[in-house]
Design a protein around this motif. Structure first.
Motif, mmCIF file in Angstrom:
data_model
loop_
_atom_site.group_PDB
_atom_site.id
_atom_site.type_symbol
_atom_site.label_atom_id
_atom_site.label_comp_id
_atom_site.label_asym_id
_atom_site.label_seq_id
_atom_site.Cartn_x
_atom_site.Cartn_y
_atom_site.Cartn_z
ATOM 1 N N SER A 105 0.504 -1.581 -3.367
ATOM 2 C CA SER A 105 1.947 -1.650 -3.148
ATOM 3 C C SER A 105 2.232 -2.675 -2.070
ATOM 4 O O SER A 105 1.558 -2.697 -1.034
ATOM 5 C CB SER A 105 2.511 -0.299 -2.714
ATOM 6 O OG SER A 105 3.879 -0.436 -2.361
ATOM 7 N N ASP A 146 0.249 0.389 -9.524
ATOM 8 C CA ASP A 146 1.273 -0.060 -8.588
ATOM 9 C C ASP A 146 2.118 1.145 -8.205
ATOM 10 O O ASP A 146 2.728 1.786 -9.064
ATOM 11 C CB ASP A 146 2.142 -1.139 -9.242
ATOM 12 C CG ASP A 146 3.146 -1.744 -8.279
ATOM 13 O OD1 ASP A 146 3.550 -1.081 -7.298
ATOM 14 O OD2 ASP A 146 3.554 -2.897 -8.522
ATOM 15 N N THR A 148 4.588 1.059 -5.856
ATOM 16 C CA THR A 148 5.757 0.601 -5.114
ATOM 17 C C THR A 148 6.983 1.458 -5.407
ATOM 18 O O THR A 148 7.705 1.859 -4.497
ATOM 19 C CB THR A 148 6.051 -0.876 -5.434
ATOM 20 O OG1 THR A 148 4.897 -1.644 -5.074
ATOM 21 C CG2 THR A 148 7.261 -1.378 -4.668
#
Length: 165
Positions: A105, A146, A148
């Motif tokens: 991230s 990922d 994020t």
């Protein structure tokens, strides 16, 4: 043969959160190196360097013992490129089928700093970033996740991948 879902990534990358979700979804135990460190701090009269050395060895040993007993396991830790590969090969490869899940991230460092560990630890994490941001080179199956904004791929897809589907 037991499966070892090895969850790695930089501090703040979401690895412990993902590992918890995966362990619950899979019904597998989870070995969390940070919790092992905390247990050593609370239960032993050790300085920081001793806690790290004992905690690292305990992490590898606990994970390997579970797998060697036939118990698939989720294990999460910040692992260091160029260093941790040897430990995986020496300790985990003989014990089970290692599945390398790496969390990433762009928000990782900011998330870590927001936890309030202090400037010295924040600086150490920043210095170590080149060693922990990229995944280990294990020559094993690897999945990049990922974290994020949620999980990409989704948790269901990560679970299926860890199961080998």
């Amino acid at each position: 043969m037991a499966t070892i879902a090895l969850i790695s990534g930089a501090p703040g990358s979401g690895k412990t959160t993902l590992a918890t979700v995966l362990a619950d979804a899979l019904g597998w135990p989870r070995v969390d190196r940070d919790r092992l460190y905390a247990g050593l701090v609370d239960g032993a009269d050790l300085d920081r360097d001793q806690v790290v050395a004992h905690g690292v060895e305990l992490f590898w040993t606990a994970t390997a013992h579970l797998a060697a007993a036939g118990c698939s396991v989720v294990a999460d830790a910040t692992l260091y490129r160029g260093q941790s590969e040897a430990d995986v090969r020496r300790v985990l490869d003989p014990a089970g089928d290692v599945r390398n899940v790496h969390c990433r991230s762009d928000l990782a460092y900011g998330r870590f700093v927001a936890r309030g560990h202090g400037a010295a630890i924040d600086a150490r994490v920043a210095r170590n970033a080149p060693l922990v941001t990229d995944p280990l080179d294990l020559g094993r199956p690897r999945l990049e996740v990922d974290t994020t904004d949620g999980y990409d791929p989704t948790v269901d897809r990560v679970v299926a991948w860890v199961r080998g589907r």
